[in-house]
Design a protein around this motif. Sequence first.
Motif, PDB file in Angstrom:
ATOM      1  N   PHE A   1       0.835  -1.210   0.000  1.00 39.03           N
ATOM      2  CA  PHE A   1       0.000   0.000   0.000  1.00 39.03           C
ATOM      3  C   PHE A   1       0.867   1.257   0.000  1.00 39.03           C
ATOM      4  CE2 PHE A   1      -3.513  -2.729   1.813  1.00 39.03           C
ATOM      5  CZ  PHE A   1      -4.329  -2.628   0.697  1.00 39.03           C
ATOM      6  N   LYS A   2       1.986   1.217   0.727  1.00 36.31           N
ATOM      7  CA  LYS A   2       2.898   2.368   0.708  1.00 36.31           C
ATOM      8  C   LYS A   2       3.443   2.588  -0.692  1.00 36.31           C
ATOM      9  CE  LYS A   2       6.174   2.227   3.771  1.00 36.31           C
ATOM     10  NZ  LYS A   2       7.107   2.041   4.893  1.00 36.31           N
ATOM     11  N   GLU A   3       3.829   1.519  -1.344  1.00 37.76           N
ATOM     12  CA  GLU A   3       4.388   1.621  -2.690  1.00 37.76           C
ATOM     13  C   GLU A   3       3.349   2.108  -3.694  1.00 37.76           C
ATOM     14  OE1 GLU A   3       5.781  -1.729  -5.624  1.00 37.76           O
ATOM     15  OE2 GLU A   3       7.367  -1.360  -4.142  1.00 37.76           O
ATOM     16  N   LEU A   4       2.121   1.616  -3.561  1.00 38.70           N
ATOM     17  CA  LEU A   4       1.051   2.022  -4.469  1.00 38.70           C
ATOM     18  C   LEU A   4       0.544   3.432  -4.180  1.00 38.70           C
ATOM     19  CD1 LEU A   4      -1.110  -1.249  -4.558  1.00 38.70           C
ATOM     20  CD2 LEU A   4       0.392  -0.384  -6.364  1.00 38.70           C
ATOM     21  N   GLY A   5       0.739   3.880  -2.937  1.00 40.39           N
ATOM     22  CA  GLY A   5       0.216   5.187  -2.538  1.00 40.39           C
ATOM     23  C   GLY A   5      -1.294   5.194  -2.417  1.00 40.39           C
ATOM     24  N   LYS A   6      -1.849   4.041  -2.051  1.00 42.25           N
ATOM     25  CA  LYS A   6      -3.303   3.912  -1.928  1.00 42.25           C
ATOM     26  C   LYS A   6      -3.649   3.258  -0.597  1.00 42.25           C
ATOM     27  CE  LYS A   6      -4.124   3.379  -6.874  1.00 42.25           C
ATOM     28  NZ  LYS A   6      -4.714   2.544  -7.922  1.00 42.25           N
ATOM     29  N   SER A   7      -4.917   3.396  -0.217  1.00 41.60           N
ATOM     30  CA  SER A   7      -5.395   2.721   0.987  1.00 41.60           C
ATOM     31  C   SER A   7      -6.128   1.451   0.584  1.00 41.60           C
ATOM     32  CB  SER A   7      -6.338   3.635   1.781  1.00 41.60           C
ATOM     33  OG  SER A   7      -7.598   3.697   1.132  1.00 41.60           O
ATOM     34  N   LYS A   8      -6.447   0.620   1.571  1.00 44.72           N
ATOM     35  CA  LYS A   8      -7.138  -0.639   1.274  1.00 44.72           C
ATOM     36  C   LYS A   8      -8.533  -0.413   0.692  1.00 44.72           C
ATOM     37  CE  LYS A   8      -8.959  -1.400   5.932  1.00 44.72           C
ATOM     38  NZ  LYS A   8      -8.959  -2.310   7.068  1.00 44.72           N
ATOM     39  N   HIS A   9      -9.081   0.760   0.897  1.00 44.73           N
ATOM     40  CA  HIS A   9     -10.414   1.068   0.379  1.00 44.73           C
ATOM     41  C   HIS A   9     -10.379   1.471  -1.102  1.00 44.73           C
ATOM     42  CE1 HIS A   9     -11.775   0.731   4.468  1.00 44.73           C
ATOM     43  NE2 HIS A   9     -10.921   1.671   4.841  1.00 44.73           N
ATOM     44  N   GLN A  10      -9.200   1.718  -1.615  1.00 40.75           N
ATOM     45  CA  GLN A  10      -9.065   2.155  -3.004  1.00 40.75           C
ATOM     46  C   GLN A  10      -8.704   1.017  -3.954  1.00 40.75           C
ATOM     47  OE1 GLN A  10      -6.149   5.162  -1.773  1.00 40.75           O
ATOM     48  NE2 GLN A  10      -7.413   6.674  -2.845  1.00 40.75           N
ATOM     49  N   VAL A  11      -8.506  -0.186  -3.422  1.00 40.09           N
ATOM     50  CA  VAL A  11      -8.094  -1.335  -4.232  1.00 40.09           C
ATOM     51  C   VAL A  11      -9.009  -2.514  -3.900  1.00 40.09           C
ATOM     52  CG1 VAL A  11      -6.167  -2.839  -4.819  1.00 40.09           C
ATOM     53  CG2 VAL A  11      -5.718  -0.502  -4.102  1.00 40.09           C
ATOM     54  N   SER A  12      -9.473  -3.238  -4.910  1.00 42.18           N
ATOM     55  CA  SER A  12     -10.353  -4.383  -4.649  1.00 42.18           C
ATOM     56  C   SER A  12      -9.574  -5.500  -3.955  1.00 42.18           C
ATOM     57  CB  SER A  12     -10.953  -4.901  -5.954  1.00 42.18           C
ATOM     58  OG  SER A  12      -9.995  -5.640  -6.687  1.00 42.18           O
ATOM     59  N   ARG A  13     -10.283  -6.362  -3.250  1.00 44.99           N
ATOM     60  CA  ARG A  13      -9.643  -7.462  -2.525  1.00 44.99           C
ATOM     61  C   ARG A  13      -8.894  -8.394  -3.469  1.00 44.99           C
ATOM     62  NH1 ARG A  13     -14.601  -8.901   1.590  1.00 44.99           N
ATOM     63  NH2 ARG A  13     -14.436  -6.978   2.784  1.00 44.99           N
ATOM     64  N   VAL A  14      -9.517  -8.698  -4.608  1.00 43.50           N
ATOM     65  CA  VAL A  14      -8.871  -9.588  -5.579  1.00 43.50           C
ATOM     66  C   VAL A  14      -7.593  -8.935  -6.107  1.00 43.50           C
ATOM     67  CG1 VAL A  14      -9.106 -10.685  -7.842  1.00 43.50           C
ATOM     68  CG2 VAL A  14     -11.020 -10.750  -6.209  1.00 43.50           C
ATOM     69  N   GLU A  15      -7.672  -7.667  -6.434  1.00 49.21           N
ATOM     70  CA  GLU A  15      -6.510  -6.959  -6.979  1.00 49.21           C
ATOM     71  C   GLU A  15      -5.380  -6.897  -5.953  1.00 49.21           C
ATOM     72  OE1 GLU A  15      -5.295  -2.666  -9.016  1.00 49.21           O
ATOM     73  OE2 GLU A  15      -7.319  -2.937  -8.208  1.00 49.21           O
ATOM     74  N   ILE A  16      -5.724  -6.602  -4.702  1.00 46.05           N
ATOM     75  CA  ILE A  16      -4.654  -6.506  -3.697  1.00 46.05           C
ATOM     76  C   ILE A  16      -4.015  -7.871  -3.460  1.00 46.05           C
ATOM     77  CG2 ILE A  16      -6.031  -6.789  -1.583  1.00 46.05           C
ATOM     78  CD1 ILE A  16      -3.002  -4.483  -2.110  1.00 46.05           C
ATOM     79  N   ARG A  17      -4.796  -8.945  -3.508  1.00 47.32           N
ATOM     80  CA  ARG A  17      -4.207 -10.283  -3.339  1.00 47.32           C
ATOM     81  C   ARG A  17      -3.268 -10.612  -4.483  1.00 47.32           C
ATOM     82  NH1 ARG A  17      -9.797 -12.210  -1.406  1.00 47.32           N
ATOM     83  NH2 ARG A  17      -9.586 -11.962   0.842  1.00 47.32           N
ATOM     84  N   GLN A  18      -3.670 -10.279  -5.696  1.00 51.69           N
ATOM     85  CA  GLN A  18      -2.815 -10.528  -6.860  1.00 51.69           C
ATOM     86  C   GLN A  18      -1.533  -9.698  -6.784  1.00 51.69           C
ATOM     87  OE1 GLN A  18      -5.591  -9.579  -9.984  1.00 51.69           O
ATOM     88  NE2 GLN A  18      -6.345 -11.687 -10.145  1.00 51.69           N
ATOM     89  N   LYS A  19      -1.692  -8.436  -6.452  1.00 53.87           N
ATOM     90  CA  LYS A  19      -0.517  -7.559  -6.359  1.00 53.87           C
ATOM     91  C   LYS A  19       0.396  -7.977  -5.203  1.00 53.87           C
ATOM     92  CE  LYS A  19      -2.469  -3.390  -8.471  1.00 53.87           C
ATOM     93  NZ  LYS A  19      -1.558  -3.290  -9.592  1.00 53.87           N
ATOM     94  N   ALA A  20      -0.199  -8.376  -4.081  1.00 53.54           N
ATOM     95  CA  ALA A  20       0.601  -8.815  -2.931  1.00 53.54           C
ATOM     96  C   ALA A  20       1.386 -10.080  -3.266  1.00 53.54           C
ATOM     97  CB  ALA A  20      -0.293  -9.037  -1.709  1.00 53.54           C
ATOM     98  N   ALA A  21       0.756 -11.017  -3.964  1.00 55.18           N
ATOM     99  CA  ALA A  21       1.450 -12.248  -4.355  1.00 55.18           C
ATOM    100  C   ALA A  21       2.638 -11.935  -5.258  1.00 55.18           C
ATOM    101  CB  ALA A  21       0.490 -13.203  -5.044  1.00 55.18           C
ATOM    102  N   ALA A  22       2.415 -11.088  -6.266  1.00 55.54           N
ATOM    103  CA  ALA A  22       3.495 -10.719  -7.177  1.00 55.54           C
ATOM    104  C   ALA A  22       4.598  -9.961  -6.435  1.00 55.54           C
ATOM    105  CB  ALA A  22       2.943  -9.874  -8.322  1.00 55.54           C
ATOM    106  N   TYR A  23       4.199  -9.071  -5.543  1.00 52.64           N
ATOM    107  CA  TYR A  23       5.153  -8.278  -4.755  1.00 52.64           C
ATOM    108  C   TYR A  23       6.024  -9.201  -3.896  1.00 52.64           C
ATOM    109  CZ  TYR A  23       6.680  -4.540  -1.582  1.00 52.64           C
ATOM    110  OH  TYR A  23       7.412  -3.660  -0.845  1.00 52.64           O
ATOM    111  N   ALA A  24       5.379 -10.118  -3.172  1.00 56.92           N
ATOM    112  CA  ALA A  24       6.107 -11.037  -2.286  1.00 56.92           C
ATOM    113  C   ALA A  24       7.046 -11.938  -3.078  1.00 56.92           C
ATOM    114  CB  ALA A  24       5.129 -11.873  -1.473  1.00 56.92           C
ATOM    115  N   LEU A  25       6.558 -12.517  -4.163  1.00 55.80           N
ATOM    116  CA  LEU A  25       7.396 -13.416  -4.957  1.00 55.80           C
ATOM    117  C   LEU A  25       8.575 -12.681  -5.581  1.00 55.80           C
ATOM    118  CD1 LEU A  25       4.684 -15.709  -6.533  1.00 55.80           C
ATOM    119  CD2 LEU A  25       6.230 -16.225  -4.639  1.00 55.80           C
ATOM    120  N   GLY A  26       8.379 -11.421  -5.936  1.00 59.85           N
ATOM    121  CA  GLY A  26       9.489 -10.620  -6.454  1.00 59.85           C
ATOM    122  C   GLY A  26      10.597 -10.467  -5.420  1.00 59.85           C
ATOM    123  N   PHE A  27      10.212 -10.217  -4.175  1.00 61.47           N
ATOM    124  CA  PHE A  27      11.227 -10.093  -3.129  1.00 61.47           C
ATOM    125  C   PHE A  27      11.813 -11.438  -2.732  1.00 61.47           C
ATOM    126  CE2 PHE A  27       9.779  -5.721  -2.528  1.00 61.47           C
ATOM    127  CZ  PHE A  27      11.019  -5.105  -2.482  1.00 61.47           C
TER     128      PHE A  27
END
Length: 147
Positions: free
Chosen positions: A106-132
């Motif tokens: 969320f810090k990197e995206l500059g958005k709050s949890k209310h601005q991103v859908s649950r499905v989208e945040i899960r997909q982005k979180a998975a990609a983010y974690a696997l990248g690291f």
Amino acid sequence: MDYSKTVNLLQTPFPMKADLPKREPGLLGFWEENKIYEKIEESGRGKPVFLLHDGPPYANGLIHMGHALNKILKDFVVKYKTIAGFHSPYRPGWDCHGLPIEHQLFKELGKSKHQVSRVEIRQKAAAYALGFVEKQKKRLCAPGCAR
């Protein structure tokens, strides 16, 4: 008086300084070229297994010096068990879920949890974690270790 002349030190061909920034690439190259880790792994086949699953760090950023003690202590245990006659492969692991990853995302995206859908945040979180995970693997794993 030069007190250095009064101290009886051993004479050795070893350098007085470790000079690791210059020497470590050569040492790692030696391990890779001679497949030392693979030979250690192979020598343990058929022996009783001692497996230490290495847990966190969280996959939400690069590793830092704070992780060093954790890794060193675990490495001592694995090496000791290998010397003690066990097949003890190193298996790194990562904590790839939860608030630390979402918080960083969320810090990197500059958005709050209310601005991103649950499905989208899960997909982005998975990609983010696997990248690291991939970035951390490059820094944590010795040549030939189980990645």
